[in-house]
Scaffold this active site. Sequence first.
Site, PDB file in Angstrom:
ATOM      1  N   MET A   1       0.835  -1.184   0.000  1.00 51.74           N
ATOM      2  CA  MET A   1       0.000   0.000   0.000  1.00 51.74           C
ATOM      3  C   MET A   1       0.885   1.256   0.000  1.00 51.74           C
ATOM      4  O   MET A   1       0.420   2.349   0.339  1.00 51.74           O
ATOM      5  CB  MET A   1      -0.947   0.009   1.202  1.00 51.74           C
ATOM      6  CG  MET A   1      -2.019  -1.062   1.123  1.00 51.74           C
ATOM      7  SD  MET A   1      -3.535  -0.675   2.056  1.00 51.74           S
ATOM      8  CE  MET A   1      -2.896  -0.440   3.691  1.00 51.74           C
TER       9      MET A   1
ATOM     10  N   ALA B   1       4.103   3.857   1.062  1.00 55.31           N
ATOM     11  CA  ALA B   1       4.819   4.280   2.270  1.00 55.31           C
ATOM     12  C   ALA B   1       5.920   3.260   2.572  1.00 55.31           C
ATOM     13  O   ALA B   1       6.032   2.737   3.684  1.00 55.31           O
ATOM     14  CB  ALA B   1       3.867   4.456   3.442  1.00 55.31           C
ATOM     15  N   LEU B   2       6.728   2.970   1.571  1.00 61.54           N
ATOM     16  CA  LEU B   2       7.664   1.848   1.615  1.00 61.54           C
ATOM     17  C   LEU B   2       8.780   2.073   2.633  1.00 61.54           C
ATOM     18  O   LEU B   2       9.304   3.176   2.766  1.00 61.54           O
ATOM     19  CB  LEU B   2       8.252   1.613   0.226  1.00 61.54           C
ATOM     20  CG  LEU B   2       7.221   1.349  -0.882  1.00 61.54           C
ATOM     21  CD1 LEU B   2       7.919   1.150  -2.222  1.00 61.54           C
ATOM     22  CD2 LEU B   2       6.347   0.143  -0.543  1.00 61.54           C
TER      23      LEU B   2
ATOM     24  N   GLY C   1      11.237  -2.970   5.587  1.00 65.31           N
ATOM     25  CA  GLY C   1      10.560  -4.255   5.463  1.00 65.31           C
ATOM     26  C   GLY C   1      10.153  -4.537   4.032  1.00 65.31           C
ATOM     27  O   GLY C   1      10.332  -5.656   3.524  1.00 65.31           O
ATOM     28  N   HIS C   2       9.608  -3.522   3.370  1.00 64.84           N
ATOM     29  CA  HIS C   2       9.256  -3.690   1.953  1.00 64.84           C
ATOM     30  C   HIS C   2      10.501  -3.947   1.110  1.00 64.84           C
ATOM     31  O   HIS C   2      10.474  -4.754   0.170  1.00 64.84           O
ATOM     32  CB  HIS C   2       8.548  -2.436   1.432  1.00 64.84           C
ATOM     33  CG  HIS C   2       7.208  -2.188   2.038  1.00 64.84           C
ATOM     34  ND1 HIS C   2       6.932  -1.087   2.805  1.00 64.84           N
ATOM     35  CD2 HIS C   2       6.052  -2.910   1.992  1.00 64.84           C
ATOM     36  CE1 HIS C   2       5.666  -1.124   3.195  1.00 64.84           C
ATOM     37  NE2 HIS C   2       5.114  -2.216   2.727  1.00 64.84           N
TER      38      HIS C   2
ATOM     39  N   LYS D   1       5.434 -10.938   8.924  1.00 68.07           N
ATOM     40  CA  LYS D   1       4.938 -10.099  10.024  1.00 68.07           C
ATOM     41  C   LYS D   1       3.423 -10.175  10.117  1.00 68.07           C
ATOM     42  O   LYS D   1       2.858 -10.285  11.205  1.00 68.07           O
ATOM     43  CB  LYS D   1       5.376  -8.650   9.813  1.00 68.07           C
ATOM     44  CG  LYS D   1       4.717  -7.646  10.763  1.00 68.07           C
ATOM     45  CD  LYS D   1       5.211  -6.237  10.505  1.00 68.07           C
ATOM     46  CE  LYS D   1       4.663  -5.628   9.235  1.00 68.07           C
ATOM     47  NZ  LYS D   1       3.222  -5.253   9.355  1.00 68.07           N
TER      48      LYS D   1
ATOM     49  N   ARG E   1       2.673   2.045   9.555  1.00 65.20           N
ATOM     50  CA  ARG E   1       1.887   2.725  10.599  1.00 65.20           C
ATOM     51  C   ARG E   1       2.694   3.025  11.857  1.00 65.20           C
ATOM     52  O   ARG E   1       2.171   3.639  12.789  1.00 65.20           O
ATOM     53  CB  ARG E   1       0.653   1.887  10.941  1.00 65.20           C
ATOM     54  CG  ARG E   1      -0.428   1.885   9.859  1.00 65.20           C
ATOM     55  CD  ARG E   1      -1.698   1.219  10.360  1.00 65.20           C
ATOM     56  NE  ARG E   1      -2.828   1.406   9.463  1.00 65.20           N
ATOM     57  CZ  ARG E   1      -3.287   0.486   8.617  1.00 65.20           C
ATOM     58  NH1 ARG E   1      -2.667  -0.679   8.520  1.00 65.20           N
ATOM     59  NH2 ARG E   1      -4.342   0.732   7.865  1.00 65.20           N
TER      60      ARG E   1
END
Length: 203
Positions: A36, A38-39, A42-43, A155, A193
């Site tokens: 979604m 907002a990298l 982790g991405h 995760k 988030r």
Amino acid sequence: MTAPHSAAPAPLVAHTPDELRRTLTGAGRVALVPTMGALHEGHRSLMRLARERADTVVVSVFVNPLQFGPNEDFDRYPRTLDTDTAVCAEEGVDVVFAPGVDTMYPAEQTVTVHAGAMGDRLEGASRPGFFTGVLTVVSKLLHLVGPDLAVFGSKDAQQLAVVRRMAADLNMPVEIVGAPTLRDPDGLATSSRNVYLSAAERA
């Protein structure tokens, strides 16, 4: 003298299914990393795993309204496509698929994918309809991209489980790959988030 560092080539950005199909002509083995936006790191770890396993890496960037409840953060969820595209370039991503809501949901969505009992417990119990939104958009992305494999973070363990079950139950010709959880230095799993948390909340 040290040679100047050359900029990473920009990935192709597709906003529509037609543009996506054109970019994937002759793409070989394709890996999809659904996000979604907002990298974060982790991405990046998902992209690196995808890069190891495929000839062409596609990262989707789509804030999916179907998986947000009425009092959740859809309107304020960070949307940073330019920055996300730069991150994808640094990780050697070939294609960024960034559709609009009208592209993914051109009419009212009357047919959805429900996770059954697996999606009604744990996180699904406190977020009714969440996994229906997740599975519906993931099924659309798998249909549009047609990847050989799709990479998800471990995760989100329940999400990974229901996506794997959907792919198996619906005979989808795709391998669902779970990537290890990446954590920040304080031990918290990386998440878009996390920016909402105060120092006390992180602790």
